[in-house]
Structures are given as structure tokens and as C-alpha cells.
Design a protein around this motif. Sequence first.
Motif, PDB file in Angstrom:
ATOM      1  N   GLU A  47      27.528  37.835  35.164  1.00 13.14           N
ATOM      2  CA  GLU A  47      28.024  38.974  35.930  1.00 13.14           C
ATOM      3  C   GLU A  47      28.311  38.562  37.380  1.00 13.14           C
ATOM      4  O   GLU A  47      29.312  38.973  37.974  1.00 13.14           O
ATOM      5  CB  GLU A  47      27.004  40.112  35.894  1.00 13.14           C
ATOM      6  N   THR A  48      27.435  37.731  37.904  1.00 11.86           N
ATOM      7  CA  THR A  48      27.644  37.271  39.286  1.00 11.86           C
ATOM      8  C   THR A  48      28.914  36.448  39.409  1.00 11.86           C
ATOM      9  O   THR A  48      29.691  36.584  40.365  1.00 11.86           O
ATOM     10  CB  THR A  48      26.434  36.446  39.736  1.00 11.86           C
ATOM     11  N   LYS A  49      29.164  35.568  38.415  1.00 11.90           N
ATOM     12  CA  LYS A  49      30.386  34.760  38.432  1.00 11.90           C
ATOM     13  C   LYS A  49      31.621  35.633  38.366  1.00 11.90           C
ATOM     14  O   LYS A  49      32.612  35.404  39.072  1.00 11.90           O
ATOM     15  CB  LYS A  49      30.368  33.775  37.280  1.00 11.90           C
ATOM     16  N   GLN A  50      31.610  36.627  37.486  1.00  2.00           N
ATOM     17  CA  GLN A  50      32.772  37.510  37.358  1.00  2.00           C
ATOM     18  C   GLN A  50      33.027  38.259  38.672  1.00  2.00           C
ATOM     19  O   GLN A  50      34.165  38.403  39.100  1.00  2.00           O
ATOM     20  CB  GLN A  50      32.539  38.504  36.218  1.00  2.00           C
ATOM     21  N   GLU A  51      31.974  38.702  39.299  1.00  2.00           N
ATOM     22  CA  GLU A  51      32.147  39.407  40.566  1.00  2.00           C
ATOM     23  C   GLU A  51      32.727  38.472  41.626  1.00  2.00           C
ATOM     24  O   GLU A  51      33.620  38.851  42.402  1.00  2.00           O
ATOM     25  CB  GLU A  51      30.798  39.980  41.033  1.00  2.00           C
ATOM     26  N   ASN A  52      32.237  37.252  41.662  1.00  2.00           N
ATOM     27  CA  ASN A  52      32.752  36.296  42.650  1.00  2.00           C
ATOM     28  C   ASN A  52      34.228  35.974  42.388  1.00  2.00           C
ATOM     29  O   ASN A  52      35.020  35.842  43.319  1.00  2.00           O
ATOM     30  CB  ASN A  52      31.924  35.011  42.620  1.00  2.00           C
ATOM     31  N   LYS A  53      34.571  35.834  41.093  1.00  5.54           N
ATOM     32  CA  LYS A  53      35.948  35.530  40.733  1.00  5.54           C
ATOM     33  C   LYS A  53      36.876  36.675  41.139  1.00  5.54           C
ATOM     34  O   LYS A  53      37.953  36.459  41.707  1.00  5.54           O
ATOM     35  CB  LYS A  53      36.043  35.264  39.228  1.00  5.54           C
ATOM     36  N   GLY A  54      36.487  37.917  40.862  1.00  2.00           N
ATOM     37  CA  GLY A  54      37.302  39.066  41.243  1.00  2.00           C
ATOM     38  C   GLY A  54      37.437  39.177  42.752  1.00  2.00           C
ATOM     39  O   GLY A  54      38.497  39.516  43.282  1.00  2.00           O
ATOM     40  N   ARG A  55      36.340  38.905  43.491  1.00  2.00           N
ATOM     41  CA  ARG A  55      36.384  38.959  44.938  1.00  2.00           C
ATOM     42  C   ARG A  55      37.342  37.906  45.496  1.00  2.00           C
ATOM     43  O   ARG A  55      38.111  38.160  46.437  1.00  2.00           O
ATOM     44  CB  ARG A  55      34.969  38.744  45.484  1.00  2.00           C
ATOM     45  N   ALA A  56      37.346  36.688  44.894  1.00  2.00           N
ATOM     46  CA  ALA A  56      38.244  35.622  45.354  1.00  2.00           C
ATOM     47  C   ALA A  56      39.711  35.973  45.083  1.00  2.00           C
ATOM     48  O   ALA A  56      40.603  35.716  45.900  1.00  2.00           O
ATOM     49  CB  ALA A  56      37.880  34.306  44.661  1.00  2.00           C
ATOM     50  N   ALA A  57      39.996  36.592  43.897  1.00  2.00           N
ATOM     51  CA  ALA A  57      41.364  36.983  43.571  1.00  2.00           C
ATOM     52  C   ALA A  57      41.877  38.034  44.549  1.00  2.00           C
ATOM     53  O   ALA A  57      43.026  37.971  45.012  1.00  2.00           O
ATOM     54  CB  ALA A  57      41.426  37.493  42.130  1.00  2.00           C
ATOM     55  N   ARG A  58      41.046  38.989  44.887  1.00  2.00           N
ATOM     56  CA  ARG A  58      41.469  40.037  45.822  1.00  2.00           C
ATOM     57  C   ARG A  58      41.730  39.448  47.201  1.00  2.00           C
ATOM     58  O   ARG A  58      42.697  39.828  47.889  1.00  2.00           O
ATOM     59  CB  ARG A  58      40.401  41.132  45.892  1.00  2.00           C
ATOM     60  N   ARG A  59      40.905  38.508  47.621  1.00  2.00           N
ATOM     61  CA  ARG A  59      41.102  37.888  48.922  1.00  2.00           C
ATOM     62  C   ARG A  59      42.403  37.088  48.940  1.00  2.00           C
ATOM     63  O   ARG A  59      43.147  37.103  49.915  1.00  2.00           O
ATOM     64  CB  ARG A  59      39.907  36.978  49.235  1.00  2.00           C
ATOM     65  N   GLN A  60      42.723  36.384  47.826  1.00  2.00           N
ATOM     66  CA  GLN A  60      43.947  35.584  47.744  1.00  2.00           C
ATOM     67  C   GLN A  60      45.182  36.481  47.801  1.00  2.00           C
ATOM     68  O   GLN A  60      46.162  36.172  48.484  1.00  2.00           O
ATOM     69  CB  GLN A  60      43.929  34.756  46.458  1.00  2.00           C
ATOM     70  N   ASN A  61      45.200  37.601  47.076  1.00  2.00           N
ATOM     71  CA  ASN A  61      46.333  38.529  47.098  1.00  2.00           C
ATOM     72  C   ASN A  61      46.543  39.089  48.500  1.00  2.00           C
ATOM     73  O   ASN A  61      47.682  39.239  48.969  1.00  2.00           O
ATOM     74  CB  ASN A  61      46.104  39.670  46.120  1.00  2.00           C
ATOM     75  N   ARG A  62      45.449  39.389  49.187  1.00  3.20           N
ATOM     76  CA  ARG A  62      45.581  39.933  50.539  1.00  3.20           C
ATOM     77  C   ARG A  62      46.204  38.895  51.474  1.00  3.20           C
ATOM     78  O   ARG A  62      47.047  39.214  52.311  1.00  3.20           O
ATOM     79  CB  ARG A  62      44.205  40.362  51.052  1.00  3.20           C
ATOM     80  N   GLU A  63      45.789  37.630  51.340  1.00  4.45           N
ATOM     81  CA  GLU A  63      46.344  36.570  52.190  1.00  4.45           C
ATOM     82  C   GLU A  63      47.833  36.357  51.908  1.00  4.45           C
ATOM     83  O   GLU A  63      48.640  36.130  52.821  1.00  4.45           O
ATOM     84  CB  GLU A  63      45.569  35.282  51.970  1.00  4.45           C
ATOM     85  N   GLN A  64      48.255  36.422  50.608  1.00  4.57           N
ATOM     86  CA  GLN A  64      49.664  36.254  50.259  1.00  4.57           C
ATOM     87  C   GLN A  64      50.511  37.359  50.873  1.00  4.57           C
ATOM     88  O   GLN A  64      51.608  37.109  51.391  1.00  4.57           O
ATOM     89  CB  GLN A  64      49.821  36.232  48.740  1.00  4.57           C
ATOM     90  N   ARG A  65      50.039  38.565  50.850  1.00  2.59           N
ATOM     91  CA  ARG A  65      50.818  39.671  51.426  1.00  2.59           C
ATOM     92  C   ARG A  65      50.973  39.487  52.937  1.00  2.59           C
ATOM     93  O   ARG A  65      52.006  39.733  53.511  1.00  2.59           O
ATOM     94  CB  ARG A  65      50.134  41.008  51.114  1.00  2.59           C
ATOM     95  N   GLU A  66      49.886  39.043  53.564  1.00  8.64           N
ATOM     96  CA  GLU A  66      49.964  38.839  55.007  1.00  8.64           C
ATOM     97  C   GLU A  66      50.958  37.730  55.365  1.00  8.64           C
ATOM     98  O   GLU A  66      51.732  37.853  56.318  1.00  8.64           O
ATOM     99  CB  GLU A  66      48.562  38.502  55.543  1.00  8.64           C
ATOM    100  N   ASN A  67      50.997  36.627  54.611  1.00  8.40           N
ATOM    101  CA  ASN A  67      51.940  35.532  54.885  1.00  8.40           C
ATOM    102  C   ASN A  67      53.397  35.972  54.655  1.00  8.40           C
ATOM    103  O   ASN A  67      54.312  35.576  55.383  1.00  8.40           O
ATOM    104  CB  ASN A  67      51.624  34.327  54.006  1.00  8.40           C
TER     105      ASN A  67
END
Length: 275
Positions: A230-250
Amino acid sequence: MQLRLISWFFITLNFMEYIGSQHASRVRRQGRMHPNVSQGCQGGCATCSDYNGCLSCKPRLFFVLERIGMKQIGVCLSSCPSGYYGTRYPDINKCAKCKADCDTCFTRNFCTKCKSGFYLYSGKCLEKCPDGLEGNNHTMECTSIVHCEASEWSPWSPCTKKGKTCGFKRGNEVRVREIVQHPSAKGNPCPATSESRKCIVQRKRCQKEGKGKKNREEKRKKSSKEESKETKQENKGRAARRQNREQRENKNKTQPKKRKAPNKESNMAPIDTAR
């Protein structure tokens, strides 16, 4: 001549009687004012003597004789000492001695505390208490005999054998009770406070201790794995959301900004309304 002799005889006799009466009165006065009697007494004495101490006491005080060797000295006290009791009279208050076996007393025939080796009972000091009573060595009094008293039995415990409740068919069950009143020296002794009897139960298998430990370890490992997953899945989802936010900003940074079109109404000349 004879009459003259008789008159001289009577005169001489009267003179001798007068001298004797004067000597007797002088002796009585000396007895009342004895040189040993002191008028300036201390310590509660009303009258006293240098040799015998107090002869009388002030009001409310008790007169008692204290022996010092072969001599007795009178003293005045506010209360009688141990071994004496006070009696009040109209002319004097005295301290009288208690009986030989009594340490303190109210009167000569009523003791309140006995000397060592005697027990107090109804104002008397006895070497042995009457039937039905016993001597209390703490209070030194004759008291009633106290017998032991126990509470009711508790319910029977579960059937066990060697501390276990499984793996056997025949075992033992136990019940207990408490002591409510401990007995005195001559009282009836206390009964047993626990009791056991045989019991029969349906045999059931005991869970092995090693197997139980193994199951607990497996459960613990399984739960830890699930938690890590469960911890891994949460970390993976958190990383994906952070990556999408960075792409939109660029993307927003690389696109040029659009200029706004000029307003046509602002370039037109003003209309002359005077015509």
C-alpha cells in the motif's frame, strides 16, 4: 498564832497554783508556735515542718506521705500518684494506697489497672481469669473468647490439570474462602481455606505452541507485506501526480503569449454633433 499559820499556808498554796497555771499556758503557747513549724511554706503546703515537710495542704490539693529511707515526708499534690487513690474530707484531702496487686485504682476495692502478672476483671486483679474468659496479654484484662469465622465458599473453578484446560479427560477443580474473624488464644482454630475435587471433561486437543507461534509470525509478515504494498502504491501515485504537474508548468512556460487586438472604436475620429 494558829490562825496566822493557817493563813500563811493558804497564801503559799494559792501562789504555787498560780505559778503552775502560768507554766502550763507557756508550754501550750510554745507547742502552738513550735520552732520547727514554718509559716512560709512552698509547694502547695498550708503549714509545714522543716523535719516532716507538709503538715496540711492548700484547698483542692491532696496530702500524701512519701517514704525516704526510714523517714516519711508530707507533700501536697494536685492528683494522687500511681498506686494511690484520692479521698476528700471537709478538713483535708488525702491519698490512700491501693491494694498490693493494683497499679492504679478508683477506690481501695475497685482497681483500674493491675500490676504485672495479674489480669483486670470487674475492678479486681486476678492471676487467672474466670471460666469462659481468657487473659489478654496486651491489655492485661479478662476478655471473651473469640472463635474463628470464615466466609462462604466461592464457585468451583474450571477443570484443570497441571495448569492446563485441554489435553486431558480427568482433572481437578478448586474453590476457596476467606477468614473473616481470626480467633483469640483459646478460640476455635480456623478451618481450611481451599478445597479441591476430581472432575471429568470432554477431551480436546491443545494447540501446539510452535504452530501457534508460526501462525502468528506468518500473519505478522503478511500484514507487513500488505502495508508495504500500500505504501508503494501511494508513493507511485504521488510521484505520477508530481510529474504531471511539472509537465504542465513547463508547457506553459514554452508557449508565447497572445497579443490583444486593438479596439476599433478607440481609433475612429469623434463625430461632430454640432452640424
